[in-house]
Design a protein around this motif. Structure first.
Motif, mmCIF file in Angstrom:
data_model
loop_
_atom_site.group_PDB
_atom_site.id
_atom_site.type_symbol
_atom_site.label_atom_id
_atom_site.label_comp_id
_atom_site.label_asym_id
_atom_site.label_seq_id
_atom_site.Cartn_x
_atom_site.Cartn_y
_atom_site.Cartn_z
ATOM 1 N N GLN A 174 -4.733 -25.691 5.867
ATOM 2 C CA GLN A 174 -4.962 -25.232 7.241
ATOM 3 C C GLN A 174 -3.884 -25.749 8.205
ATOM 4 O OE1 GLN A 174 -9.021 -26.610 7.887
ATOM 5 N NE2 GLN A 174 -9.828 -24.637 7.250
ATOM 6 N N PRO A 175 -2.622 -25.394 7.960
ATOM 7 C CA PRO A 175 -1.540 -25.904 8.809
ATOM 8 C C PRO A 175 -1.599 -25.349 10.228
ATOM 9 C CG PRO A 175 -0.723 -24.217 7.310
ATOM 10 C CD PRO A 175 -2.131 -24.507 6.890
ATOM 11 N N MET A 176 -1.138 -26.166 11.177
ATOM 12 C CA MET A 176 -1.032 -25.719 12.559
ATOM 13 C C MET A 176 0.247 -24.901 12.725
ATOM 14 S SD MET A 176 -2.281 -29.201 14.512
ATOM 15 C CE MET A 176 -1.057 -30.225 13.678
ATOM 16 N N ALA A 177 0.455 -24.360 13.920
ATOM 17 C CA ALA A 177 1.604 -23.478 14.155
ATOM 18 C C ALA A 177 2.921 -24.189 13.848
ATOM 19 C CB ALA A 177 1.594 -22.974 15.589
ATOM 20 N N SER A 178 3.069 -25.434 14.296
ATOM 21 C CA SER A 178 4.308 -26.170 14.035
ATOM 22 C C SER A 178 4.477 -26.445 12.549
ATOM 23 C CB SER A 178 4.315 -27.488 14.814
ATOM 24 O OG SER A 178 3.190 -28.286 14.457
ATOM 25 N N ASP A 179 3.363 -26.689 11.852
ATOM 26 C CA ASP A 179 3.417 -26.897 10.402
ATOM 27 C C ASP A 179 3.869 -25.623 9.697
ATOM 28 O OD1 ASP A 179 2.374 -29.469 10.758
ATOM 29 O OD2 ASP A 179 0.311 -28.750 10.590
ATOM 30 N N LEU A 180 3.389 -24.490 10.179
ATOM 31 C CA LEU A 180 3.767 -23.215 9.571
ATOM 32 C C LEU A 180 5.265 -22.984 9.681
ATOM 33 C CD1 LEU A 180 0.846 -20.867 10.679
ATOM 34 C CD2 LEU A 180 1.447 -21.497 8.325
ATOM 35 N N ARG A 181 5.872 -23.407 10.790
ATOM 36 C CA ARG A 181 7.315 -23.261 10.934
ATOM 37 C C ARG A 181 8.045 -24.128 9.907
ATOM 38 N NH1 ARG A 181 6.599 -23.462 16.705
ATOM 39 N NH2 ARG A 181 7.692 -25.464 16.820
ATOM 40 N N ILE A 182 7.531 -25.328 9.664
ATOM 41 C CA ILE A 182 8.137 -26.223 8.672
ATOM 42 C C ILE A 182 8.051 -25.595 7.277
ATOM 43 C CG2 ILE A 182 7.918 -28.454 7.511
ATOM 44 C CD1 ILE A 182 6.886 -29.581 10.181
ATOM 45 N N ILE A 183 6.893 -25.063 6.959
ATOM 46 C CA ILE A 183 6.681 -24.463 5.633
ATOM 47 C C ILE A 183 7.514 -23.198 5.479
ATOM 48 C CG2 ILE A 183 4.968 -23.414 4.110
ATOM 49 C CD1 ILE A 183 2.885 -25.262 5.584
ATOM 50 N N GLY A 184 7.474 -22.348 6.504
ATOM 51 C CA GLY A 184 8.237 -21.101 6.445
ATOM 52 C C GLY A 184 9.728 -21.352 6.348
ATOM 53 N N THR A 185 10.214 -22.374 7.055
ATOM 54 C CA THR A 185 11.635 -22.719 6.987
ATOM 55 C C THR A 185 12.003 -23.214 5.605
ATOM 56 O OG1 THR A 185 11.678 -23.266 9.348
ATOM 57 C CG2 THR A 185 13.451 -24.162 7.986
#
Length: 219
Positions: free
Chosen positions: A73-84
């Protein structure tokens, strides 16, 4: 106290896999150009065989990213880290493909001598490898300034590419075998120029990951 130990452990594993993949790709670029400079078929074959390991890294990182999204359940900033991370892995895989392309050209030159000593191509490779190393550091350190500095190095690679294009075109003549080898050397320079472009893609991803804003480094 860490409220999400599972998430941060998984994220640390993802970043370690990315570092390992990046180090392997740096080595492939170095060895591919070395194989060409020395017309060393054995080293070229090693580069080609190691491409499967790079593909395995990409699969592992893809699975880690999907697991993080599905289970943590990543937050928006976490999603950017994962997507990057996923985007970086994709760029790394494409860079490895260019290393293989260069190694295959080494094998094409089997039994031949280079029509000219390699001078500009190793310079391009050195800068491209430095860019790749810096781009991965910018990701792990969340360093926007380090990421942005890739633009200047990319400009240097582009200028070297322009120089070698002019040089090779000026050497073209009526000898088919000479022209064929010169054309393949131009392909090598193009592959290294693309390596630099993929590296600036990584830098752009890092800037977006940290700031949430898009910045074009390859202009």
């Amino acid at each position: 106290m860490d409220a999400r130990p599972g998430f941060h452990q998984s994220l640390a594993l993802l970043q370690q896999e990315l570092r390992n993949m990046g180090e392997s790709v740096e080595e492939l670029i170095y060895k591919s150009v070395e194989s060409l400079a020395k017309l060393d078929e054995n080293t070229a074959q090693q580069v080609i065989l190691k491409d499967d390991q790079i593909d395995d890294y990409l699969t592992t990182i893809d699975e880690l990213c999907l697991r993080l999204i599905a289970l943590q359940q990543p937050m928006a900033s976490d999603l950017r880290i994962i997507g990057t991370a996923l985007k970086i892995a994709t760029d790394l895989e494409r860079i490895a493909d260019h290393a293989v392309d260069i190694a295959k050209i080494t094998i094409r030159f089997s039994g031949e001598e280079l029509v000219k000593p390699l001078e500009i191509i190793p310079q391009m490779a050195e800068i491209a490898i430095e860019m790749l190393h810096e781009s991965l550091l910018s990701y792990t350190e969340r360093d926007v300034h380090r990421a942005a500095s890739l633009a200047e190095k990319d400009d240097r690679v582009d200028k070297l590419y322009s120089t070698i294009m002019q040089e090779i075109m000026g050497m073209m003549g009526t000898d088919y075998n000479r022209n064929r080898q010169l054309t393949h050397l131009l392909f090598v320079a193009h592959f290294l120029e693309r390596v630099a472009d993929h590296t600036t893609n990584i830098g752009e991803g890092v800037i977006y990951m940290v700031t949430g804003k898009r910045k074009d480094l390859n202009v």
